[in-house]
Design an enzyme around this catalytic site. Structure first.
Site, mmCIF file in Angstrom:
data_model
loop_
_atom_site.group_PDB
_atom_site.id
_atom_site.type_symbol
_atom_site.label_atom_id
_atom_site.label_comp_id
_atom_site.label_asym_id
_atom_site.label_seq_id
_atom_site.Cartn_x
_atom_site.Cartn_y
_atom_site.Cartn_z
ATOM 1 N N GLY A 68 -6.607 -3.811 6.255
ATOM 2 C CA GLY A 68 -6.540 -3.493 4.828
ATOM 3 C C GLY A 68 -6.933 -2.082 4.444
ATOM 4 C CB SER A 69 -7.077 1.202 6.160
ATOM 5 O OG SER A 69 -5.769 1.450 6.601
ATOM 6 C CG ASN A 70 -1.968 1.493 3.986
ATOM 7 O OD1 ASN A 70 -1.588 2.563 3.508
ATOM 8 N ND2 ASN A 70 -1.924 1.236 5.282
ATOM 9 C CB ILE A 88 9.311 -11.155 1.802
ATOM 10 C CG1 ILE A 88 8.056 -10.296 1.983
ATOM 11 C CG2 ILE A 88 9.471 -11.565 0.342
ATOM 12 C CD1 ILE A 88 6.737 -11.004 1.703
ATOM 13 C CG ASN A 146 6.832 -3.077 4.284
ATOM 14 O OD1 ASN A 146 5.641 -3.364 4.366
ATOM 15 N ND2 ASN A 146 7.564 -2.838 5.357
ATOM 16 C CG HIS A 195 8.027 0.657 9.313
ATOM 17 N ND1 HIS A 195 7.752 -0.586 9.851
ATOM 18 C CD2 HIS A 195 8.460 1.426 10.336
ATOM 19 C CE1 HIS A 195 8.011 -0.559 11.151
ATOM 20 N NE2 HIS A 195 8.445 0.648 11.465
#
Ligand code: GRF
Length: 188
Positions: A13-15, A89, A103, A105
């Protein structure tokens, strides 16, 4: 009125954290929900630390529109942000949130994308090919992994000394800088 976003994440979860920090004082965007498919993912600690509502779901829950859509509707979600979410999804969600799911990438798509291309596997492949650049792609989500319309790409130079690990650090810096800005530009 503030626009609510939901972050879908499966890992550290760094983003998610970078997005939360960016919008902490925002008058226009609110991170209102974190959706995660792994009960022990670090991103859930981030949700708790930041007092953000979260929902842990199974693959079956994700594929069940009667389960997930009411949760998203109750939270008045305007944009779904995938940040290291590893499940595909489902099409009901793509259709319901048309052009409202994005998203990120960790490579310059269309290279190094598709099912199974995530995390260090991407950087190992870039390294094995001796590419001179790598980067990020932010894109709308459709029913296929990493195939929706591009929103933004940013690149970074590589040298012969770069390793998959150093590449991941360079790419992560780009992600944390550009993902929040891309979200803001889509919503405003
Ligand atoms: C990021 O590299 C992102 O590009 C990819 O998954 C990773 C998530 O990392 N989709 P984190 O959990 O946000 O640290």
């Amino acid at each position: 009125m503030k626009k609510n976003i939901a972050i879908f994440a499966s890992g550290k979860g760094s983003n998610a954290k970078a997005i939360l920090d960016f919008f902490k004082e925002s008058k226009t965007v609110n991170v209102s929900l974190i959706v995660c498919n792994k009960a022990d993912a670090r991103v859930l600690e981030i949700a708790k630390e930041n007092k953000i509502s979260f929902c842990v779901l199974t693959k079956e829950d994700l594929n069940n529109e009667n389960y997930l859509l009411p949760i998203l509707k109750t939270n008045e979600i305007a944009l779904i942000v995938l940040a290291g979410f590893l499940l595909l999804i489902p099409s009901y969600l793509v259709q319901h949130y048309s052009k409202k799911i994005i998203n990120i990438h960790p490579a310059l798509l269309p290279k190094y994308g598709g099912k199974g291309m995530y995390g260090m596997k991407v950087h190992e492949a870039v390294c094995a090919n001796n590419d001179a650049i790598t980067g990020i792609t932010i894109h709308f989500v459709n029913e296929h992994y990493d195939e929706g319309e591009y929103i933004l790409q940013k690149n970074v130079s590589l040298s012969k000394e770069d390793t998959p690990l150093s590449m991941s650090t360079k790419v992560q810096q780009l992600e944390h800088e550009w993902y929040p800005k891309a979200i803001e530009s889509i919503l405003l």
